[in-house]
Design a protein around this motif. Sequence first.
Motif, PDB file in Angstrom:
ATOM      1  N   LEU A  34       0.769  -1.471  -0.259  1.00  0.00           N
ATOM      2  CA  LEU A  34       0.168  -0.300  -0.294  1.00  0.00           C
ATOM      3  C   LEU A  34       1.161   1.376  -0.184  1.00  0.00           C
ATOM      4  O   LEU A  34       1.635   1.278   0.725  1.00  0.00           O
ATOM      5  N   ALA A  56      -2.297   5.470   1.353  1.00  0.00           N
ATOM      6  CA  ALA A  56      -3.775   4.302   1.841  1.00  0.00           C
ATOM      7  C   ALA A  56      -3.054   4.517   3.283  1.00  0.00           C
ATOM      8  O   ALA A  56      -3.879   3.895   3.927  1.00  0.00           O
ATOM      9  N   THR A 115      -6.821   2.807  -4.500  1.00  0.00           N
ATOM     10  CA  THR A 115      -5.924   1.863  -4.018  1.00  0.00           C
ATOM     11  C   THR A 115      -6.022   0.348  -4.398  1.00  0.00           C
ATOM     12  O   THR A 115      -5.236  -0.186  -4.433  1.00  0.00           O
TER      13      THR A 115
END
Lengths: 152, 138
Positions: free
Chosen positions: B5, B9, B52
């Motif tokens: 990530l 995020a 994301t």
Amino acid sequence: MDERPTFAADGFDVARAAALMLAQGHAGWLGLRYHAHGPDWAELELPWRADLIGEDARQVLASGPIVSLMDMASGMSVWIKMGAFKAIATLDLRVDYVRPARPGHAVIGRVECYRVTRSAAFVRGMAHDGDPGDPVAHVAGCFMAIMGMRLP
Amino acid sequence: MTFELTPYARAMGIAQAHFDDGLPVLVLPFEQIVVGRPGTLHGGATSGLLETAGYAALRTELDRAGRLARLKPINVTVQFLSAARPEPTYAIGRVTRMGRRNANIDVEAWQHDRHRPIATAVMNVLMIDDSSADDAAG
């Protein structure tokens, strides 16, 4: 004859509203700042911050916070154009990332509300990282009145 | 986890919830930092979760294809379908088409009811193949 109504921005205190809205929640966390506004546009700034980058190896702001910046500037442009604060919701928002922001740079977003009807408001805008002539992103979106409200 | 990530995020609290049909489902907890209008999720936070999840799906597919690539966003269009409530939000992406240079990805976000999406997105992502991966493949 053009029957589109016109609105004075007097009923909506932009600086005060911006201070309230940008101080809390998601906008507050991102640190969004009010920059400027005109009769139908608003400009906000997203300061650079180390925990908002999109890749560990590069010091460039992620795309997500730029969407948040443009969404907030969009909403403000609608209120400014209407000259009143009314409950609106984003119906859709399109963002074209024309180039990455430069490392360590803040991003400035300016959005114009170019048309308001009774139920919808249409916006377009761009984001840059210092030179408005060299944008990082373009946006287009549509907002709707909610909670039984009508625009304007 | 086959993908990482972004710092953004992670800072917002996005995490991997589970896999659904081999694709990662991400979750965004409802905290003060994602609030828009009082008691609702900010559209920008929703968009961040959708993007994301789109990247997570693409990383997973690239991994399966044995490809390494740098990803650059081309564009995203988000449709907001209903106000999000103060509860966790989930999202899953599906790669509709993966070419050499461009991937087209559909993403869906929901809350307590998996069959009632609160927002959807379509993304185009540019893939720049890592030269060392090209060499290895050649």
